[in-house]
Design a protein around this motif. Structure first.
Motif, PDB file in Angstrom:
ATOM      1  N   ARG A  30       0.826  -1.217   0.000  1.00 27.86           N
ATOM      2  CA  ARG A  30       0.000   0.000   0.000  1.00 27.86           C
ATOM      3  C   ARG A  30       0.857   1.262   0.000  1.00 27.86           C
ATOM      4  O   ARG A  30       0.409   2.318  -0.396  1.00 27.86           O
ATOM      5  N   THR A  31       2.095   1.135   0.481  1.00 21.49           N
ATOM      6  CA  THR A  31       2.973   2.297   0.601  1.00 21.49           C
ATOM      7  C   THR A  31       4.388   1.942   0.138  1.00 21.49           C
ATOM      8  O   THR A  31       4.720   0.766  -0.070  1.00 21.49           O
ATOM      9  N   GLN A  32       5.224   2.966   0.023  1.00 25.07           N
ATOM     10  CA  GLN A  32       6.640   2.773  -0.310  1.00 25.07           C
ATOM     11  C   GLN A  32       7.334   1.909   0.739  1.00 25.07           C
ATOM     12  O   GLN A  32       8.189   1.080   0.418  1.00 25.07           O
ATOM     13  N   GLU A  33       6.950   2.091   2.008  1.00 25.88           N
ATOM     14  CA  GLU A  33       7.557   1.325   3.094  1.00 25.88           C
ATOM     15  C   GLU A  33       7.248  -0.162   2.941  1.00 25.88           C
ATOM     16  O   GLU A  33       8.079  -1.025   3.246  1.00 25.88           O
TER      17      GLU A  33
ATOM     18  N   LEU B 265       4.376   2.302  -7.332  1.00 25.22           N
ATOM     19  CA  LEU B 265       5.207   2.226  -6.129  1.00 25.22           C
ATOM     20  C   LEU B 265       6.486   1.434  -6.403  1.00 25.22           C
ATOM     21  O   LEU B 265       7.534   1.720  -5.837  1.00 25.22           O
TER      22      LEU B 265
END
Length: 202
Positions: free
Chosen positions: A107-110, A140
């Motif tokens: 869902r995120t870059q992390e 992403l």
């Protein structure tokens, strides 16, 4: 190509006709409608054509169950879809010497960075808990430095005949993982399997 969520002999017949590289079985995950027992998967995987790797999909299973099925050759690789940590992955690898695929919700870059830091042999990038039929934001991957470490990845989540070509061109995955888009009324559909695989191979 990995075709996942096979549960019937009719599914195996369709898989054997198409000859993907991997065939996935959701093992002892009772909440999944694609669930098969450890006993059932022996019968199903034994019927696979030579050269197709049976992959066991697990969610927080005991390491002993995963290792037993790998060591007896019932499955050729394990795919982990729960909250398994690095020590779990290492334990399976050490006890079996067989490939491990670890799945991550992106869902995120992390999330991308966390996935590519996994000690697994392969990672699988998905939108959610698996079988949701939705894609994640593929950009992403393009923006992530972590993705440059080149751990081979399976692309999953919402892949079907309408977006497979774009998905492959955009993300350049090691493999694509298909499940829910291959179904009609909750059952695998041989016609949909043939069409999806045709697009990937083209």
């Amino acid at each position: 190509i990995k075709l996942c969520g096979m549960s019937r002999m009719e599914d195996i017949a369709a898989v054997n006709e198409i000859r993907p590289e991997f065939c996935g079985f959701v093992i002892e995950v009772l909440k999944s409608r694609r669930n098969v027992s450890a006993v059932q998967v022996e019968r199903l995987s034994a019927a696979l054509a030579p050269g197709i790797v049976p992959v066991g999909v697990f969610v927080n299973a005991e390491v002993s169950l995963v290792a037993d099925l790998l060591n007896r050759g019932v499955i050729g690789a394990a795919q982990l879809h729960g909250q398994e940590d690095a020590s779990y992955v290492e334990a399976v690898k050490e006890q079996t010497g067989r490939p491990v695929v670890q799945a991550f919700s992106i869902r995120t870059q992390e999330d991308v960075q966390r996935a590519f830091a996994s000690p697994a042999d392969y990672i699988l990038l998905d939108q959610g808990g698996g079988g949701t039929g939705r894609t994640f934001d593929w950009s992403l991957l393009e923006r992530s430095k972590a993705a440059e470490n080149k751990t081979p990845f399976f692309l999953a989540g919402g892949l079907g005949v309408d977006n497979l070509e774009e998905a492959i061109r955009t993300t350049r995955p090691f493999a694509v993982d298909l499940s829910s888009s291959l179904e009609t009324d909750g059952r695998k559909d041989a016609g949909k399997i043939r069409e999806a695989v045709r697009i990937v191979r083209a």
